[in-house]
Design an enzyme around this catalytic site. Structure first.
Site, PDB file in Angstrom:
ATOM      1  CG  ASP A   1       5.963  91.478  93.189  1.00 29.70           C
ATOM      2  OD1 ASP A   1       6.434  92.043  94.199  1.00 29.70           O
ATOM      3  OD2 ASP A   1       5.525  90.311  93.223  1.00 29.70           O
TER       4      ASP A   1
ATOM      5  CG  ASP B   1       8.119  87.896 104.995  1.00 30.87           C
ATOM      6  OD1 ASP B   1       9.194  87.889 105.619  1.00 30.87           O
ATOM      7  OD2 ASP B   1       7.964  88.525 103.946  1.00 30.87           O
TER       8      ASP B   1
ATOM      9  CG  HIS C   1       6.626  91.440  97.496  1.00 35.08           C
ATOM     10  ND1 HIS C   1       6.946  90.244  96.874  1.00 35.08           N
ATOM     11  CD2 HIS C   1       7.764  91.821  98.135  1.00 35.08           C
ATOM     12  CE1 HIS C   1       8.193  89.938  97.133  1.00 35.08           C
ATOM     13  NE2 HIS C   1       8.722  90.867  97.892  1.00 35.08           N
TER      14      HIS C   1
ATOM     15  CD  GLU D   1       4.362  88.048  95.891  1.00 34.48           C
ATOM     16  OE1 GLU D   1       4.670  89.215  95.585  1.00 34.48           O
ATOM     17  OE2 GLU D   1       5.160  87.091  95.799  1.00 34.48           O
TER      18      GLU D   1
HETATM   19  P1  PGA Z   1      15.404  91.856  98.629  1.00 29.15           P
HETATM   20  O1  PGA Z   1      13.866  91.509  98.768  1.00 29.15           O
HETATM   21  O2  PGA Z   1      15.762  92.715  99.783  1.00 29.15           O
HETATM   22  O3  PGA Z   1      16.115  90.548  98.655  1.00 29.15           O
HETATM   23  O4  PGA Z   1      15.554  92.581  97.318  1.00 29.15           O
HETATM   24  C1  PGA Z   1      12.966  92.498  99.151  1.00 29.15           C
HETATM   25  C2  PGA Z   1      11.566  91.922  99.221  1.00 29.15           C
HETATM   26  O5  PGA Z   1      11.266  90.964  98.504  1.00 29.15           O
HETATM   27  O6  PGA Z   1      10.763  92.448  99.989  1.00 29.15           O
END
Ligand code: PGA
Length: 256
Positions: free
Chosen positions: A132, A63, A134, A139
């Site tokens: 959450d 992404d 994702h 999302e």
């Molecule tokens: P993070 O994010 O590794 O910074 O916790 C993970 C994500 O949002 O997929």
């Protein structure tokens, strides 16, 4: 699913790094899907230390934010070059990161999917998980069959990522992300999660129902998905003892 619980993030990362090193040794022209965020930082450090040969490897990132200049320190382009690529011998033309400044976003997304297909598909996809649930920036309520496309970030994700920006207002509102259908086509999915703030999302993903409310739960349908967790991220798993027992008793021939 293979749930690998290690005492620390370092130990869980070392398992994941061995999986990737093994793939690159067996298939020097592997196609690897990569992730950004805090979680894979240890992994990228471990892979750099292993001095693997990336000269024939192709990568596709999950992404990118929409609207941040490529050179912005928080763009995923900057993240990947700073934290991994420029410490390896990867060929720049083999690196693919969604272009968050594409003029024609739907056209770019369709072309990204085509590039993945032209490369022969993704052998192994590295994943993190949002609080959450994702994966990529898919999302909650993302279609479980979705493809690469534009998404709107949830307030929760913007809040989670605000720590990287000077203020919440600077966090982009939109992104391009590989879809859940795209991720599910990777031959192998390798999820990393560390820390108690991921424990709920991980428990839902592994032991809850398959639901678009927790997009990572779709990995229950994937034939080859590994979760490399530290003890805190595994803290809400009801069957943690069983997963530990399975890993401790894994037959030698089964490999990682
Ligand atoms: P993070 O994010 O590794 O910074 O916790 C993970 C994500 O949002 O997929």
């Amino acid at each position: 699913m293979e749930i690998i619980i290690q005492p620390t993030a370092e130990a869980a990362t070392s398992v994941a790094a061995r999986v990737i090193a093994r793939l690159l040794n067996e298939k020097p022209n592997a196609v690897i899907g990569l992730a950004t965020g805090s979680t894979p930082l240890l992994l990228y450090r471990a892979l750099i230390d292993m001095k693997l040969d990336w000269s024939r490897v192709t990568t596709f990132n999950l992404d990118e934010y929409i609207g941040l200049p490529k050179e912005h320190p928080q763009s995923y382009y900057s993240f990947m070059w700073d934290n991994l690529f420029r410490h390896t011998n990867i060929a720049p033309e083999n690196v693919h990161i969604p272009d968050g400044n594409a003029k024609d976003i739907p056209g770019f997304c369709a072309a990204y999917e085509q590039r993945i297909r032209d490369a022969g598909g993704i052998d192994l996809q590295v994943l993190g998980i949002g609080t959450d649930g994702h994966i990529g920036f898919n999302e909650p309520t993302s279609s479980l069959a979705s493809r690469t496309r534009i998404k709107t970030l949830t307030p929760q994700t913007r809040q989670d990522n605000a720590r990287f920006f000077a203020s919440l207002d600077e966090v982009p509102t939109h992104c391009i992300t590989m879809g859940i259908g795209t991720i599910m086509e990777a031959r192998h999915n390798l999820m990393l999660a560390f820390g108690a703030n991921k424990a709920h999302a991980i428990a839902e993903a592994v032991e809850g129902p398959i639901t678009a409310i927790n997009p990572a739960s779709i990995l229950q349908m994937h034939p080859d998905a590994k979760f490399c967790l530290d003890a805190d991220a595994a803290g809400e798993l009801k069957r943690a003892d069983y997963y530990r027992w399975v890993y401790d008793n894994k037959p030698e021939w089964q490999h990682l």
